[in-house]
Motif scaffolding. Structure first.
Motif, mmCIF file in Angstrom:
data_model
loop_
_atom_site.group_PDB
_atom_site.id
_atom_site.type_symbol
_atom_site.label_atom_id
_atom_site.label_comp_id
_atom_site.label_asym_id
_atom_site.label_seq_id
_atom_site.Cartn_x
_atom_site.Cartn_y
_atom_site.Cartn_z
ATOM 1 N N LEU A 131 0.880 -1.060 -0.069
ATOM 2 C CA LEU A 131 -0.123 0.103 -0.252
ATOM 3 C C LEU A 131 1.073 1.245 0.232
ATOM 4 O O LEU A 131 0.655 2.101 -0.654
ATOM 5 C CB LEU A 131 -1.129 0.210 1.598
ATOM 6 N N ASP A 132 1.973 1.032 0.834
ATOM 7 C CA ASP A 132 3.356 2.156 1.091
ATOM 8 C C ASP A 132 3.550 2.884 -0.606
ATOM 9 O O ASP A 132 3.657 3.983 -0.910
ATOM 10 C CB ASP A 132 4.039 2.143 1.014
ATOM 11 N N LEU A 133 3.350 2.028 -1.046
ATOM 12 C CA LEU A 133 4.331 2.231 -2.931
ATOM 13 C C LEU A 133 3.469 2.892 -3.598
ATOM 14 O O LEU A 133 3.279 3.377 -4.269
ATOM 15 C CB LEU A 133 4.622 0.596 -3.396
ATOM 16 N N PHE A 134 2.132 2.005 -3.637
ATOM 17 C CA PHE A 134 1.081 2.251 -4.748
ATOM 18 C C PHE A 134 0.405 3.396 -3.646
ATOM 19 O O PHE A 134 0.139 4.284 -5.498
ATOM 20 C CB PHE A 134 -0.265 1.300 -4.260
ATOM 21 N N LEU A 135 0.343 3.913 -3.011
ATOM 22 C CA LEU A 135 0.461 5.785 -2.768
ATOM 23 C C LEU A 135 1.065 6.326 -2.962
ATOM 24 O O LEU A 135 0.992 7.762 -3.367
ATOM 25 C CB LEU A 135 -0.203 5.669 -0.801
ATOM 26 N N ILE A 136 2.480 6.512 -2.985
ATOM 27 C CA ILE A 136 3.622 6.932 -3.209
ATOM 28 C C ILE A 136 3.599 7.028 -4.482
ATOM 29 O O ILE A 136 3.157 8.433 -5.152
ATOM 30 C CB ILE A 136 4.962 6.053 -3.038
ATOM 31 N N TYR A 137 3.354 6.637 -5.704
ATOM 32 C CA TYR A 137 2.700 6.561 -6.535
ATOM 33 C C TYR A 137 1.636 6.900 -7.440
ATOM 34 O O TYR A 137 1.768 7.755 -8.365
ATOM 35 C CB TYR A 137 3.833 5.673 -7.954
ATOM 36 N N VAL A 138 0.650 6.753 -6.638
ATOM 37 C CA VAL A 138 -0.522 7.298 -7.120
ATOM 38 C C VAL A 138 -0.854 8.765 -6.675
ATOM 39 O O VAL A 138 -0.572 9.903 -7.829
ATOM 40 C CB VAL A 138 -1.530 7.168 -6.005
ATOM 41 N N LEU A 139 0.089 9.319 -5.891
ATOM 42 C CA LEU A 139 -0.383 10.709 -5.542
ATOM 43 C C LEU A 139 1.033 11.562 -6.474
ATOM 44 O O LEU A 139 0.840 12.202 -6.921
ATOM 45 C CB LEU A 139 0.481 11.063 -4.525
ATOM 46 N N THR A 140 2.171 11.134 -6.677
ATOM 47 C CA THR A 140 3.082 11.739 -7.690
ATOM 48 C C THR A 140 2.627 11.692 -8.864
ATOM 49 O O THR A 140 3.331 12.723 -9.337
ATOM 50 C CB THR A 140 5.309 10.990 -7.569
#
Length: 421
Positions: A270-279
């Motif tokens: 989930l961390d990686l998903f959220l990092i790249y959703v935002l970026t």
């Protein structure tokens, strides 16, 4: 016995820095083709009508191919030949960048719908290549020294910084010449093609023969990994599993299933998903189309992209300083969730702020993106056996790509209310 242990310890560290350098270059090759496409976005905006939305459309074309391919490869990762997987990926990058040059030369740089479709096809090939290389390399490096995967991700960021720096130089050099924008873009693609060819040679010939790489791959094979056999064979090593395959004298160690690994590491996923959703909901689409016009003129989006890429690269080395690295699961999640404050910050800066504030904001976006990515990718594989680390690496890359796909889809929301939407 002591001499044997000392010999193994020596092999374990022999070629460490060479391996780090190769991992960095392979990371560079994993994204240099795509980053070249993003960085020459101003050329495509000049070549095609604004209604084509090149930066947004090309990103949206890229991601489904990457995501679907990655889902398929992650599902079958335990049975795949990692060597063939990575070489196919780098070969596709090489052919894709070469075809972009061919398409442009064949059409003499005309911006019709035909060349646009041809460019989209090449971008789709980049997506397939990305899934092969990123999943394969991250899975492969996950059971090696953590500094290898950090170097690989630093190379990914370096591709952005390198292309941005070169784009600024080529723009300055060719700006006053006839077809200067096109000449700079072709130079970019030619350099990218060369880098991809070198990656093929490095991965196929040099990397598997490094003593430290052979040590970690032999260790993974002894723990039951089948994905490293071809790489070990390329280095002249026959695994014990290969020797005993006809006798069935050895039962390979059991490993956690992909589902079990995912459930145990769902917060990292989930961390990686959220990092790249935002970026990706901000970069690069918002940067090219929603930042308005300022004193820097046509240089403005290039400066923003360059600042993002440079800070993204620098930040990927910060976790090497242990006291600056976040290893707490809760700390990572809180920091990542706090990044969503970028959304209102970009909205109000784009509407009311000047170029200085936007440059600062984009720099911080790049800084947090690279830093948090490396923190998650280096902490997550700890404590697992080689085959499990390989599987977990593929799972994490899949979640990263899911985040990118969701981000580039949400990026279109910035256009709501604009007359050209």
């Amino acid at each position: 016995m002591t001499e044997d242990n000392e010999s193994r310890a020596s092999i374990k560290h022999e070629g460490h820095y060479k391996a780090m350098a190769v991992c960095w270059f392979l990371g560079l090759g994993s994204l240099v083709a795509w980053n070249s496409m993003l960085t020459i976005g101003d050329y495509y905006y000049n070549l095609f009508p604004a209604s084509y939305h090149p930066s947004r459309v090309l990103t949206l074309v890229y991601q489904p191919f990457a995501l679907i391919t990655m889902v398929t490869l992650a599902y079958h990762e335990a049975k795949l030949n990692t060597r063939k997987r990575n070489l196919i990926g780098y070969a596709l990058f090489f052919l894709g960048t070469l075809m972009l040059i061919v398409v442009d030369l064949a059409t003499s740089g005309r911006g019709a719908i035909g060349p646009y479709i041809g460019i989209c096809a090449c971008v789709g090939a980049f997506g397939v290549a990305d899934a092969h290389v990123q999943g394969g390399m991250v899975g492969d490096l996950s059971f090696m020294h953590p500094e290898f995967i950090q170097s690989f991700f630093a190379g990914l960021a370096a591709s952005g910084a390198l292309t941005s720096g070169m784009r600024l130089m080529t723009k300055a050099a060719f700006e006053k010449y006839h077809n200067g924008l096109r000449k700079g873009a072709m130079m970019f693609l030619a350099i990218s093609t060369l880098i991809e060819f070198l990656c093929i040679l490095l991965y196929a010939i040099y990397f598997p023969r490094l003593p430290i790489v052979k040590y970690y791959r032999s260790k993974a094979a002894s723990e039951g990994s089948k994905t490293v056999s071809a790489d070990l064979a390329a280095a002249g090593i026959q695994t014990q599993a290969d020797i005993e395959v006809s006798n069935d004298t050895k039962i390979l160690p059991t490993r956690l299933s992909t589902k079990q690994l995912f459930m145990q590491n769902i917060d990292y996923a989930l961390d990686l998903f959220l990092i790249y959703v935002l970026t990706l909901s901000i970069f690069p689409g918002f940067i090219f189309e929603n930042t308005g016009k300022h004193q820097l003129g046509t240089w403005y989006p290039l400066v923003l992209v360059a600042m993002y890429n440079v800070l993204d690269l620098i930040s990927r080395y910060i976790p090497l300083v242990k006291c600056l690295k976040i290893e707490s699961r809760k700390g990572l999640m809180i920091t990542i969730l706090s990044r969503f404050l970028f959304v209102p910050a970009y909205y109000f800066t784009g509407k009311y702020g000047d170029q200085g504030w936007m440059i600062l904001l984009t720099s911080v976006l790049g800084l947090t993106n690279g830093y948090l990515t490396v923190c998650v990718m280096t902490v997550a594989p700890k404590g697992y056996k080689g085959p499990e680390q390989n599987a977990l690496g593929n799972i994490l890359v899949l979640c990263l790509l899911c985040g990118i796909f969701a981000g580039v889809s949400l990026d279109w929301l910035w256009l709501i209310g604009k007359s050209k939407f």
